[in-house]
Design an enzyme around this catalytic site. Structure first.
Site, PDB file in Angstrom:
ATOM      1  N   ARG A 246       6.810   3.225   7.650  1.00 29.32           N
ATOM      2  CA  ARG A 246       7.211   2.163   7.207  1.00 29.32           C
ATOM      3  C   ARG A 246       7.604   2.459   5.734  1.00 29.32           C
ATOM      4  O   ARG A 246       6.887   2.671   4.890  1.00 29.32           O
ATOM      5  CB  ARG A 246       6.554   0.940   7.286  1.00 29.32           C
ATOM      6  CG  ARG A 246       7.124  -0.488   6.971  1.00 29.32           C
ATOM      7  CD  ARG A 246       6.284  -1.536   6.872  1.00 29.32           C
ATOM      8  NE  ARG A 246       5.882  -1.882   5.545  1.00 29.32           N
ATOM      9  CZ  ARG A 246       4.688  -2.568   5.415  1.00 29.32           C
ATOM     10  NH1 ARG A 246       4.128  -3.137   6.312  1.00 29.32           N
ATOM     11  NH2 ARG A 246       4.397  -2.807   4.108  1.00 29.32           N
ATOM     12  N   HIS A 250       7.198  -4.895   4.097  1.00 31.00           N
ATOM     13  CA  HIS A 250       7.127  -5.316   5.473  1.00 31.00           C
ATOM     14  C   HIS A 250       8.422  -6.233   5.764  1.00 31.00           C
ATOM     15  O   HIS A 250       9.094  -6.374   6.647  1.00 31.00           O
ATOM     16  CB  HIS A 250       5.790  -6.491   5.599  1.00 31.00           C
ATOM     17  CG  HIS A 250       6.239  -7.463   6.639  1.00 31.00           C
ATOM     18  ND1 HIS A 250       6.180  -7.195   8.009  1.00 31.00           N
ATOM     19  CD2 HIS A 250       6.246  -8.855   6.786  1.00 31.00           C
ATOM     20  CE1 HIS A 250       6.250  -8.016   8.709  1.00 31.00           C
ATOM     21  NE2 HIS A 250       6.318  -9.350   8.208  1.00 31.00           N
ATOM     22  N   TYR A 258      -0.344  -3.681  -1.854  1.00 31.23           N
ATOM     23  CA  TYR A 258      -1.478  -3.444  -1.156  1.00 31.23           C
ATOM     24  C   TYR A 258      -1.574  -1.966  -0.655  1.00 31.23           C
ATOM     25  O   TYR A 258      -2.452  -1.266  -0.198  1.00 31.23           O
ATOM     26  CB  TYR A 258      -1.762  -4.301   0.105  1.00 31.23           C
ATOM     27  CG  TYR A 258      -0.361  -4.679   0.860  1.00 31.23           C
ATOM     28  CD1 TYR A 258       0.048  -3.550   1.996  1.00 31.23           C
ATOM     29  CD2 TYR A 258       0.398  -5.611   0.693  1.00 31.23           C
ATOM     30  CE1 TYR A 258       1.186  -3.699   2.715  1.00 31.23           C
ATOM     31  CE2 TYR A 258       1.548  -5.832   1.622  1.00 31.23           C
ATOM     32  CZ  TYR A 258       1.785  -4.796   2.380  1.00 31.23           C
ATOM     33  OH  TYR A 258       3.217  -4.961   3.199  1.00 31.23           O
TER      34      TYR A 258
END
Lengths: 331, 327
Positions: A246, A250, A258
């Site tokens: 990724r 998100h 994070y």
């Protein structure tokens, strides 16, 4: 022998796969840009997962196979015929949105004409729909398989277990591919599951399982092609754990703080768009000129799609009342 | 016409539709070889085969979720949930998925799905085999929820549900299975979804109810006759979406209304019926709207005295009817 030759693929196949991967990437980048410019409320990204998505979708039969994709699958649906214009219209939530007429957030794919089942947001419900579609195919002795994708976080949901268990019992023509990018928003895979290789769960269900380098579209193409052959030959379903990266946050609403910056930078070094391009340059006579022309062509395609979508009409406000039931509308 | 129990009428509807339409199939726990824990699907597997009368694993979300997928592919699945309480693990599939498929795809996809489940108390089923679960679903646009009170309605509404192009929940009262028996039309018989039915005529008060309570209300009405009052008994039959016009019409005709459900009082289907009456019939009312329901405790206890205390019965309905009639 070059890997693609072993798989029976030629230069045109490679060009096509690379084109869909790049189109998906550039579309996604443009949507992110439009989000930051305040024009799109929300974007959820496919970046880093295009190799797995396009490699898998290219191995499927677009006429007979049924897709139940998840929200990152821009590459899967683009390979199945959803155009840049279609995707941009969905992103702008305009009336012509093929998935929902502007009712759903972008990334909630669905289009009967493209064999894509409609998707909601509560993750993993769609795995059961794909399994049910495969059961319908079995009842009708119909051609084709059903194919579901999901993130590794979704493997923790009960519907994942219920669906795979049932698919294996009835040897359904079903393929489940985990696009394992290591994070469910912020929760890393070590807090999601204890097993080293998620595809090993297939043993517990009594089906074939395989882990694959999801950064390599040809490897993904190979395992999905083999899974499809097994499925149509009555050998039952397959679970694939495709390891992907990724590259971004998100979603457009996530700060990604994070994750370690150096780790993200290292993922970009093996960006599948670059590694696949290098493979094509190394193993074929396709040259840099072709890639440059492709970039220009895709840029023009996305510019046109964006312009069209931005100027397209919204659905009428009272269209919010339509399509509740077949015979009547609510309100 | 043939005499059938409520249970036989449900089976007759399934058999009729399966015979007529190859896309109809049944799935659920124990529905195949055993023919269901209540024997509703008895004999269907030997007639239609294991794939069309499918014994599923013990997983309710699977029953609903795979049925949704098959329905999108053009099948007409009829899922059975063994007891209405056990539908809760499938609630996500029903509320988040089935109910929204037409809407969220803007009419591109639809979900012609039926889920049947036995509900209701009075059979020593305790907390988890006695509940009325319908209020969980009865405010969900996109879903239809039907509850037949007679064998004929059971047949006609199930055939209508199977032919409907949207998802329908079909709750059948388990105490009615063998308790109710009447002449049921043979072959083709459809009761339209979305219409109330007057099960007893009367012009002094109106009782609106559904399920087994319809029969309790009719029994109570016969007693009330001796007091000089005639009660109209209206069976909702479809509890979502409600037949608002039918409700208004039958309330206005008497001006006095009692709402009866065996569900808990608060937030029951009757709360919405009451709101419709308050909004639309206020100036036609000669008395406040009255409700009779189960107490607001989590569910029905097992011990017979406590179970009887919880349950609505003809005595309780009669007393409320009399109070309303004399208002």
């Amino acid at each position: 022998m070059a890997k693609h030759i072993e798989l029976g693929l030629d230069n045109d196949d490679l060009k096509h796969m690379y084109r869909i991967m790049l189109l998906s990437r550039r579309l996604d980048e443009r949507m992110m840009l439009l989000n930051r410019a305040g024009k799109l409320p929300f974007v959820i990204s496919c970046q880093g997962q295009e190799a797995a998505q396009v490699g898998a979708a290219y191995a499927l039969d677009k006429e007979h196979d049924i897709l139940s994709p998840y929200y990152r699958d821009l590459g899967v649906v683009t390979e199945f015929g959803v155009t840049a214009k279609d995707s941009m219209i969905s992103a702008f939530a305009k009336k012509e949105d093929i998935s929902s007429g502007g009712k759903q957030m972008p990334g909630h794919y669905g289009s009967k004409k493209h064999n894509i089942l409609t998707q909601g947001s509560v993750v993993t419900t769609h795995v059961l729909h794909a399994v049910g579609a495969a059961y319908a195919k079995m009842l009708d002795n119909a051609e084709g398989v059903s194919f579901a994708t999901l993130g590794e976080g979704s493997t923790s949901q009960g519907d994942f277990h219920e669906g795979l268990n049932f698919a294996a019992i009835h040897k359904l023509p079903f393929i489940c591919m985990i696009e394992n990018n290591g994070y469910a928003i912020s929760v890393p895979s070590e807090l999601q599951y204890a097993v080293k290789d998620l595809s090993k769960r297939a043993i517990g269900y009594g089906m074939h399982g395989e882990q694959v380098d999801g950064n390599d579209p040809l490897e993904v193409y190979r395992v999905i092609k083999e899974a499809r052959d097994r499925a149509v030959n009555g050998e039952g379903p397959t679970l694939i754990d495709a390891i992907v990266h990724r590259l971004g946050a998100h979603s457009s609403d996530d700060d990604d703080k994070y994750r370690d910056k150096e780790m993200i930078a290292s993922l970009k070094e093996t960006d599948c768009i670059n590694t696949f391009k290098q493979y094509i340059l190394d193993e074929t006579d396709i040259d840099e000129n072709w890639f440059a022309e492709l970039e220009d062509e895709i840029k023009a395609e996305i510019n046109e799609a964006t312009k069209y979508a931005e100027n397209a009409e919204y659905a009428a406000p009272e269209d919010a009342l339509l399509n509740v039931y077949e015979e009547v509308h609510n309100g | 016409m043939a005499k059938m129990t409520y249970l036989e009428a449900i089976r007759d509807a399934l058999d009729f539709e399966m015979e007529k339409d190859n896309d109809v199939f049944v799935l659920g726990e124990d529905v195949g070889k055993k023919g269901g824990v209540f024997k509703v699907t008895d004999g269907l597997q030997s007639k239609y085969g294991k794939n069309r009368v499918l014994d599923t694993p013990l997983a309710e979300s699977l029953i609903a979720g795979t049925a949704i997928g098959a329905a999108m592919m053009g099948k007409r699945p009829v899922g059975e949930i063994q007891f209405a309480e056990y539908i809760l693990p499938a609630t996500n599939q029903i509320l988040s998925e089935a109910a929204k498929i037409r809407y969220r795809s803007n009419g591109d996809w639809n979900c012609p799905l039926v889920i049947r489940a036995p509900f209701g108390g009075g059979i020593h089923g305790a907390l988890y085999h006695s509940q009325s679960i319908e209020s969980v679903f009865a405010s969900t646009p996109g879903l239809k929820v039907v509850i037949p009170s007679t064998p004929s309605d059971a047949k006609g509404l199930l055939i209508a549900a199977i032919r409907d192009n949207d998802p329908v929940l079909y709750f059948e009262h388990k105490k009615a299975y063998r308790f109710l028996r009447e002449e049921v039309p043979e072959g083709e018989y459809v009761v339209p979804i979305g219409e109330v039915d007057v099960k007893r005529d009367g012009d002094d008060i109106t009782v609106i109810t559904y399920g087994l309570c319809v029969h309790m209300a009719i029994e109570a009405a016969e007693r009330l006759k001796d007091d000089g009052y005639e009660a109209k008994i209206v069976d909702l039959r479809t509890i979502y979406p409600l037949d608002k016009e039918g409700i208004r019409k039958h309330v206005k005709e008497t001006g006095k209304v009692l709402l009866v459900t065996e569900d808990n009082l608060e937030g029951s289907v009757m709360s919405e019926v009451s709101a419709i009456i308050s909004e639309d019939c206020f100036y036609d009312l000669d008395a406040p709207v009255m409700r009779l329901a189960g107490p607001d405790v989590p569910a029905m206890p097992y011990a017979p005295p406590m179970e009887d205390y919880f349950m609505v019965n003809p005595d309780k309905i009669y007393n409320k009817m009399k109070e309303l009639a004399e208002h």
